[in-house]
Design a protein around this motif. Structure first.
Motif, short mmCIF file in Angstrom:
data_model
loop_
_atom_site.label_atom_id
_atom_site.label_comp_id
_atom_site.label_asym_id
_atom_site.label_seq_id
_atom_site.Cartn_x
_atom_site.Cartn_y
_atom_site.Cartn_z
N ASN A 193 2.21 -5.00 -6.82
CA ASN A 193 2.27 -4.57 -5.42
C ASN A 193 1.80 -5.63 -4.43
O ASN A 193 2.04 -5.49 -3.23
CB ASN A 193 1.42 -3.31 -5.22
CG ASN A 193 1.90 -2.15 -6.06
OD1 ASN A 193 3.08 -2.09 -6.43
ND2 ASN A 193 1.01 -1.23 -6.37
N TYR A 199 -2.40 4.56 -0.63
CA TYR A 199 -1.17 3.78 -0.58
C TYR A 199 -1.27 2.68 0.47
O TYR A 199 -2.07 2.77 1.41
CB TYR A 199 0.02 4.70 -0.28
CG TYR A 199 0.27 5.72 -1.36
CD1 TYR A 199 0.99 5.40 -2.50
CD2 TYR A 199 -0.23 7.02 -1.25
CE1 TYR A 199 1.22 6.33 -3.50
CE2 TYR A 199 -0.01 7.97 -2.24
CZ TYR A 199 0.71 7.61 -3.36
OH TYR A 199 0.92 8.54 -4.35
N HIS A 243 -1.80 1.38 -4.06
CA HIS A 243 -0.57 1.84 -4.69
C HIS A 243 0.62 1.71 -3.73
O HIS A 243 0.46 1.78 -2.52
CB HIS A 243 -0.72 3.31 -5.12
CG HIS A 243 -1.82 3.53 -6.11
ND1 HIS A 243 -1.65 3.40 -7.47
CD2 HIS A 243 -3.12 3.88 -5.94
CE1 HIS A 243 -2.78 3.65 -8.09
NE2 HIS A 243 -3.70 3.95 -7.18
N LYS A 244 1.78 1.53 -4.32
CA LYS A 244 3.02 1.52 -3.55
C LYS A 244 3.73 2.84 -3.80
O LYS A 244 3.96 3.22 -4.94
CB LYS A 244 3.90 0.34 -3.96
CG LYS A 244 5.12 0.16 -3.07
CD LYS A 244 5.87 -1.10 -3.43
CE LYS A 244 5.05 -2.33 -3.09
NZ LYS A 244 4.88 -2.50 -1.63
N ARG A 245 4.05 3.53 -2.72
CA ARG A 245 4.63 4.88 -2.86
C ARG A 245 6.10 4.78 -3.27
O ARG A 245 6.90 4.11 -2.63
CB ARG A 245 4.51 5.63 -1.54
CG ARG A 245 4.89 7.11 -1.64
CD ARG A 245 4.81 7.78 -0.29
NE ARG A 245 3.44 7.90 0.19
CZ ARG A 245 2.63 8.90 -0.12
NH1 ARG A 245 3.05 9.86 -0.93
NH2 ARG A 245 1.40 8.95 0.37
#
Length: 282
Positions: A74, A142, A79-81
């Protein structure tokens, strides 16, 4: 008419016109160097990170970022949604829009500053997920809006979870969060049983609120957090809370019974009953 009279009348008109424009503050309106006053945009909130350099150094030393799988994929620790399945299982599809959820395209001015401040503060503590203060479930953080499947809010008291601080207008607050499932559940007070004081469905998901949203709604008379005796809040403070001036929640008050000085207007999360409903199905 005599030419001299015409000249005199013309000069008189110019003088009267200049005098009028001087009184109305428009004498320089036709000049190119006019300075227009700045428009008053109302009160502005200054949000800043509160990062302890020592904590940052320790966390950096402990983590091997270039070997971290999340960072490698990422480009950051967050986090990457990939989808919105979790949110769609909680809220009706008709509510899935920019009115009820903070989207990335909704922040052309200023909104990105909030996102960067939150991510910097959480990243300094290597917090890739954070707990809901009510149900204690972990919420993924995110890198883009909506930042979490819930809401962030600030409070002078840390109810649960890591004590991450941010600064608002030069004053430090703790970052707290509620998940969407708790927000879309039925809340009631354990002391009086009333439930109309909180409407979690009205909050925009995925962003930050600049006040303690749990303590904003009132039902029971305020009591001391130490001795549980009635606090005797002044009528002026009660009126301010009723009118939406939530800054009073952030003020320390002294109990007349035991002398304890605390943030007595902050509602204890343990005095709240949340009846979590099943997942939404359409």
């Amino acid at each position: 008419m005599c030419p001299l009279i015409n000249v005199a009348i013309s000069q008189s008109n110019v003088t009267d016109s200049d005098e009028y424009r001087k009184r109305s503050n428009t004498l320089l309106s036709n000049r190119s160097d006019k300075r227009w006053p700045k428009r008053d945009m109302g009160p502005q909130f200054e949000l800043r990170c509160c990062i302890d350099p020592e904590i940052l150094r320790i966390n950096v030393d402990r983590q091997y970022y270039f070997e971290d799988e999340t960072v490698r994929v990422n480009g950051s620790v967050f986090h990457k949604r990939n989808d919105y399945n979790n949110l769609l299982s909680i809220i009706p599809r008709a509510k899935f829009n920019g009115i009820h959820i903070k989207m990335e395209d909704d922040c052309p001015q200023g909104g990105d500053d909030v996102r960067l401040c939150l991510l910097k503060s959480l990243g300094a503590h290597n917090l890739r997920s954070i707990p809901c203060v009510q149900c204690k479930d972990e919420l993924k953080v995110y890198d883009k809006y909506p930042l979490i499947d819930g809401v962030f809010y600030i409070s002078p008291v840390s109810q649960f979870g890591p004590k991450t601080e941010i600064s608002l207008d030069g004053r430090r607050f703790y970052l707290q969060q509620l998940c969407a499932r708790c927000l879309w559940s039925d809340w009631s007070c354990k002391n009086c049983g009333k439930d109309e004081w909180f409407d979690g469905r009205s909050f925009v998901l995925g962003t930050l609120y600049y006040y303690d949203i749990v303590s904003a709604g009132r039902c029971c008379p305020s009591v001391c957090q130490t001795c549980r005796q009635p606090l005797g809040v002044r009528d002026q403070l009660a009126t301010q809370l009723a009118n939406g001036n939530y800054a009073t929640i952030n003020e320390q008050m002294t109990c007349q019974a035991c002398g304890s000085s605390k943030f007595h207007l902050v509602r204890d999360i343990k005095t709240i009953h949340v009846a979590r409903g099943p997942s939404f199905c359409e």
